[in-house]
Enzyme design. Structure first.
Site, short mmCIF file in Angstrom:
data_model
loop_
_atom_site.label_atom_id
_atom_site.label_comp_id
_atom_site.label_asym_id
_atom_site.label_seq_id
_atom_site.Cartn_x
_atom_site.Cartn_y
_atom_site.Cartn_z
N VAL A 53 -3.66 5.41 -0.86
CA VAL A 53 -2.22 3.70 -2.09
C VAL A 53 -1.37 4.66 -2.44
O VAL A 53 -1.95 6.22 -2.66
CB VAL A 53 -2.90 3.64 -2.70
CG1 VAL A 53 -2.62 3.15 -3.73
CG2 VAL A 53 -4.30 2.60 -2.46
N ALA A 98 0.02 9.10 -5.45
CA ALA A 98 -0.81 8.28 -4.66
C ALA A 98 -2.15 9.28 -4.78
O ALA A 98 -2.45 9.90 -5.18
CB ALA A 98 -0.03 8.97 -2.87
N LYS A 99 -3.34 8.44 -3.89
CA LYS A 99 -4.08 8.66 -3.57
C LYS A 99 -5.35 8.37 -2.32
O LYS A 99 -4.04 7.23 -1.92
CB LYS A 99 -4.83 8.51 -5.15
CG LYS A 99 -6.11 9.29 -4.69
CD LYS A 99 -6.17 10.52 -6.14
CE LYS A 99 -6.86 11.47 -6.37
NZ LYS A 99 -6.37 12.36 -7.46
N GLY A 100 -5.87 9.69 -1.86
CA GLY A 100 -6.66 8.54 -0.69
C GLY A 100 -8.31 9.28 -0.78
O GLY A 100 -8.20 9.99 -1.66
N ASP A 139 -9.14 17.03 -3.70
CA ASP A 139 -9.48 16.05 -5.01
C ASP A 139 -11.18 16.62 -4.94
O ASP A 139 -11.44 17.18 -4.36
CB ASP A 139 -9.16 15.01 -5.14
CG ASP A 139 -9.55 14.34 -6.26
OD1 ASP A 139 -8.09 14.58 -7.28
OD2 ASP A 139 -9.75 13.81 -6.62
#
Ligand code: GLU
Length: 410
Positions: A53, A98-100, A139
């Site tokens: 995202v 963002a992050k995945g 992360d």
């Protein structure tokens, strides 16, 4: 996502922005959900799900971690991406957020299975990533080996080595000195600044740290080095305590040997993981996952200061309770920003192919963290806001102004 949206709503209210601005900032610019077919070591095939995202792109490429955890879902990734936007804006790092994530319990998969998952995920999201587009980082559940696989997969598909596509890489692949410890160092810088604020010297302070992974382990170590008595530490398997202070170096060796803090010699096992959050300590560092401080336990928190090592450890309801009780909560977007700050340094070094010394990295990190702390603290005091309200509204203002200056296309 409800907590992230509640924080944004409050910031928009403080800034006096209209509903259209809220709507613009609440929605992610891009979301991609992918299937990841995985051939397991025994030959069977399993299909996993992953997301990426990009919450905001107004100030530069998107930036944020890649999480491997059974808890990953689109709603969580959206919230984490939004927090990255505010974190980057607050620390004046020229990125959007963002992050995945991949919904997987990495403990149940072999290293080569995790490599195949990472490579397929990278290949699926590769139209959306790149050094000027979106830059993943480690992360929960991922590490520098994961980043090396992302970088290799992306580079092979492009036909040349692209160092700037991820951060948190191993040193021989263009990683930065000081990146692995950066989040923990940042947590410690703001924790010590917050102690100074409440006029407690490190030697007179006690701390409890929830989580002994990438963030908690270093935070416990650096706090102990600064003279703070770390009296309790937990991981997903259990919590241990020693009122005179735990020997963090010895505890780290124990964890390397056994895989958990449980059974550490000279410590006492705590009855439940939650008990650690309720200890009467000066500083509590939740450095594990989201939502651990909630409606059900916030009333019982005794810590004077909470330094959010994790992203989103405090729900919106708990946040109000803690504010009413006078607990100083140093919000995640400030407290744990050290990681993305040194990610930014890594990206700058990789793009220039010119490497800094560890002292340079650590000094620049310390300066940025301290400046951000002072800015947030002064803004909070001046406008009678909590530290979270101050941090979020400063960040939201920066992003909204960048958005306005660019104008709406078409
Ligand atoms: N995953 C870390 C965070 O939540 C680091 C992100 C990055 O370095 O891009 O802040």
């Amino acid at each position: 996502m409800v907590d992230a949206l509640a924080q944004l709503r409050r910031a928009v209210e403080i800034l006096g922005y209209d509903d259209a601005t809220f709507a613009m900032l609440a929605a992610a610019r891009r979301e991609l959900t992918v299937s990841i077919p995985l051939r397991r070591d025994d030959g069977t095939v399993e299909v996993l799900t992953g997301h990426r995202v990009q919450h905001n792109l107004s100030r530069g490429p998107a930036k944020g971690g890649l999480r491997f955890s059974p808890e990953v879902n689109l709603d969580e990734v959206r919230a984490l991406a939004m927090w990255m936007t505010w974190k980057c804006a607050l620390l004046d790092v020229p990125y959007g957020g963002a992050k995945g994530g991949v919904t997987i319990d990495p403990r149940l998969y072999s290293r080569s299975e995790l490599e195949r998952v990472t490579r397929r995920y990278t290949s699926e999201i590769s139209p959306l990533i790149g050094p000027q587009i979106d830059i993943p980082a480690p992360d929960i559940g991922t590490d520098e080996a994961t980043m090396a696989w992302v970088m290799d997969t992306y580079s092979v598909s492009r036909g040349h080595t692209v160092l700037g596509v991820v951060t948190g890489k191993p040193l021989p692949l263009g990683g930065s000195l000081g990146r692995p410890s950066a989040t923990s160092r940042g947590v410690t810088h703001v924790a010590l600044a917050a102690l100074e604020e409440v006029e407690v010297s490190p030697a007179a302070a006690t701390a409890a740290v929830q989580g002994f992974g990438k963030v908690g382990r270093g935070a416990a170590e650096f706090l102990a080095k600064a003279g703070v008595r770390v009296v309790a530490v937990s991981d997903q398997y259990g919590a241990v305590t020693r009122p005179d202070g735990l020997d963090i170096e010895a505890l780290a060796l124990h964890v390397d040997r056994t895989g958990s803090v449980v059974g550490f010699e000279g410590s006492k096992a705590m009855n439940s993981l939650e008990d650690l959050l309720l200890l009467d300590v000066t500083v509590l560092v939740p450095a594990a996952v989201e939502g651990v401080l909630h409606e059900g336990n916030a009333h019982h928190v005794q810590a004077q200061i909470i330094v959010e090592g994790a992203n989103g450890p405090t729900t919106a309801t708990a946040d109000r309770t803690l504010a009413d009780r006078g607990t100083v909560v140093v919000p995640d977007i400030l407290a744990n920003a050290g990681g993305v700050v040194v990610s930014y340094f890594e990206w700058v070094q990789a793009n220039q192919a010119y490497w800094w010394s560890v002292d340079e990295v650590e000094q620049r990190l310390a300066d940025r963290m301290k400046q951000a702390w002072l800015r947030v603290r002064e803004h909070a005091a001046h406008h009678q806001l909590t530290l979270r309200e101050a941090a979020t509204s400063l960040a939201v203002k920066t992003v909204a102004e960048a958005h306005r200056a660019r104008g709406l296309y078409p």
